[in-house]
Design a protein around this motif. Structure first.
Motif, PDB file in Angstrom:
ATOM      1  N   UNK A   9       0.854  -1.256  -0.010  1.00 30.98           N
ATOM      2  CA  UNK A   9       0.016  -0.045  -0.060  1.00 30.98           C
ATOM      3  C   UNK A   9       0.746   1.386   0.038  1.00 30.98           C
ATOM      4  N   UNK A  10       2.168   1.093   0.208  1.00 30.54           N
ATOM      5  CA  UNK A  10       3.261   2.435   0.254  1.00 30.54           C
ATOM      6  C   UNK A  10       2.977   3.074  -0.988  1.00 30.54           C
ATOM      7  N   UNK A  11       2.891   2.217  -1.971  1.00 27.12           N
ATOM      8  CA  UNK A  11       3.279   2.952  -3.423  1.00 27.12           C
ATOM      9  C   UNK A  11       2.093   3.613  -3.718  1.00 27.12           C
ATOM     10  N   UNK A  12       0.555   3.080  -3.345  1.00 28.91           N
ATOM     11  CA  UNK A  12      -0.447   3.793  -3.277  1.00 28.91           C
ATOM     12  C   UNK A  12      -0.919   5.052  -2.775  1.00 28.91           C
ATOM     13  N   UNK A  13      -0.319   4.823  -1.541  1.00 31.62           N
ATOM     14  CA  UNK A  13      -0.270   6.082  -0.549  1.00 31.62           C
ATOM     15  C   UNK A  13       0.665   7.454  -1.274  1.00 31.62           C
ATOM     16  N   UNK A  14       1.699   6.982  -1.826  1.00 33.02           N
ATOM     17  CA  UNK A  14       2.298   8.161  -2.578  1.00 33.02           C
ATOM     18  C   UNK A  14       1.637   8.818  -3.672  1.00 33.02           C
ATOM     19  N   UNK A  17      -1.019  10.928  -2.103  1.00 32.50           N
ATOM     20  CA  UNK A  17      -0.615  12.171  -1.345  1.00 32.50           C
ATOM     21  C   UNK A  17       0.063  13.153  -2.470  1.00 32.50           C
ATOM     22  N   UNK A  18       0.563  12.788  -3.554  1.00 31.52           N
ATOM     23  CA  UNK A  18       1.163  13.723  -4.268  1.00 31.52           C
ATOM     24  C   UNK A  18       0.766  13.899  -5.819  1.00 31.52           C
ATOM     25  N   UNK A  19      -0.749  13.445  -5.895  1.00 30.33           N
ATOM     26  CA  UNK A  19      -1.388  13.109  -7.310  1.00 30.33           C
ATOM     27  C   UNK A  19      -1.292  14.509  -7.900  1.00 30.33           C
ATOM     28  N   UNK A  20      -1.643  15.580  -7.254  1.00 30.54           N
ATOM     29  CA  UNK A  20      -1.844  17.192  -7.620  1.00 30.54           C
ATOM     30  C   UNK A  20      -0.734  17.406  -8.300  1.00 30.54           C
ATOM     31  N   UNK A  21       0.526  17.295  -7.587  1.00 29.13           N
ATOM     32  CA  UNK A  21       1.796  17.819  -7.809  1.00 29.13           C
ATOM     33  C   UNK A  21       2.223  16.967  -9.139  1.00 29.13           C
TER      34      UNK A  21
END
Length: 307
Positions: A9-14, A17-21
């Motif tokens: 799930x770590x990759x999904x969280x990244x 978290x940074x989708x807009x950027x």
């Protein structure tokens, strides 16, 4: 909680978290996309490709044999080893972040940019960028060595590394956060390598090793420099030329179809990743499928039949 699910799930969280950027950076590079810049991006990205980085280990090892160049060679080799261990062996498998051309298949704008940039693909996870790590580990190593010797060429190396960093996002094969991660790992690897190599080169028995003594009249510095440049350019050509025809509709893609239609490069004619049921898969899905088969066989073997 299952630790495998937690790690996965770590990759999904990244991503979240940074989708807009990440999307904003993709939009910037997509807006400047053109044929000329695509070739320039491929030129830079070749400097971080394993076809360039791995031969640099050999070049560095040869430089270690000569007292005058030992510091450069040792720093280069150690930097590549440290960066590879951190990025490819530790962080990528731990974060398990899926490539953007897989996770963003529903984003028509992004996918149009991906196709426009040549539809290049890789066969492993996305975070951090291995190309960026490779570029910055070598750039940092050489920058510190040349800077110590007060040579202005030192600034060329970080400039090239930044070019590699940008090329990976321009080609749409990495998120901006992937290349930032690769940059940090690369800088760390380069600094650590410089410190280790500086200490190692002061060891007495290592100081006495000098292959230049094998040459009757020694080696002229200018000749040595030209030879090193020629070798590096040759290795670069070996890395860059194939990139001009990579990707596109002709590329063999992973056969996996699930939550997304995997666009990763399939491992073809690779003894380490043989076909499964006649289908070729990328490194990620080949490992997943073989693990599933192994688990299934183990469970089947453990069944006790009671009559």
């Amino acid at each position: 909680m299952n630790p495998i699910l937690l790690v996965a799930s770590i990759g999904d969280k990244i991503d979240s978290a940074f989708a807009a950027f990440d999307l904003w950076v993709f939009h910037f590079f997509g807006s400047i996309q053109c044929g000329f810049l695509t070739i320039v991006a491929k030129l830079f990205t070749a400097l971080g490709d394993e076809a360039f980085v791995i031969p640099m280990v050999i070049v560095g090892a040869v430089l270690c044999l000569f007292k005058k160049t030992r510091k450069y060679g040792a720093t280069l080799v150690i930097a590549i080893i440290i960066g590879t261990l951190i990025t490819n062996i530790a962080v990528k498998p731990m974060f398990m972040r899926i490539r953007p051309y897989n996770t963003l298949q529903g984003n028509a704008e992004y996918f149009a940019w991906y196709v426009g940039a040549g539809r290049l693909s890789e066969s492993d996870f996305s975070f951090p960028s291995g190309h960026t790590t490779g570029a910055f580990e070598m750039a940092t190593a050489m920058f510190l060595c040349f800077r110590k010797d007060k040579k202005k060429i030192a600034w060329l190396f970080p400039a090239l590394a930044v070019g590699v960093m940008g090329s990976r996002v321009y080609l749409m094969v990495h998120y901006a956060t992937d290349v930032i991660g690769g940059m940090l790992v690369g800088i760390f690897a380069g600094v650590m390598a410089y410190l280790i190599a500086t200490l190692a080169c002061k060891i007495k028995f290592i100081e006495k090793i000098d292959a230049e003594k094998l040459f009757k009249n020694g080696i002229k510095p200018r000749v040595a420099s030209l030879l090193i440049v020629a070798v590096v350019l040759g290795v670069f050509a070996y890395s860059f030329v194939p990139s001009l025809t990579e990707g596109g509709d002709e590329a063999v893609r992973c056969a996996y179809v699930g939550e997304y239609d995997c666009q990763n490069e399939a491992r073809v004619d690779d003894e380490d990743y043989p076909p499964i049921d006649g289908q070729n898969y990328c490194k990620i899905h080949w490992k997943q499928l073989t693990q599933q088969q192994t688990v299934g066989q183990s469970e089947g073997d453990s069944v006790i039949v009671v009559e």
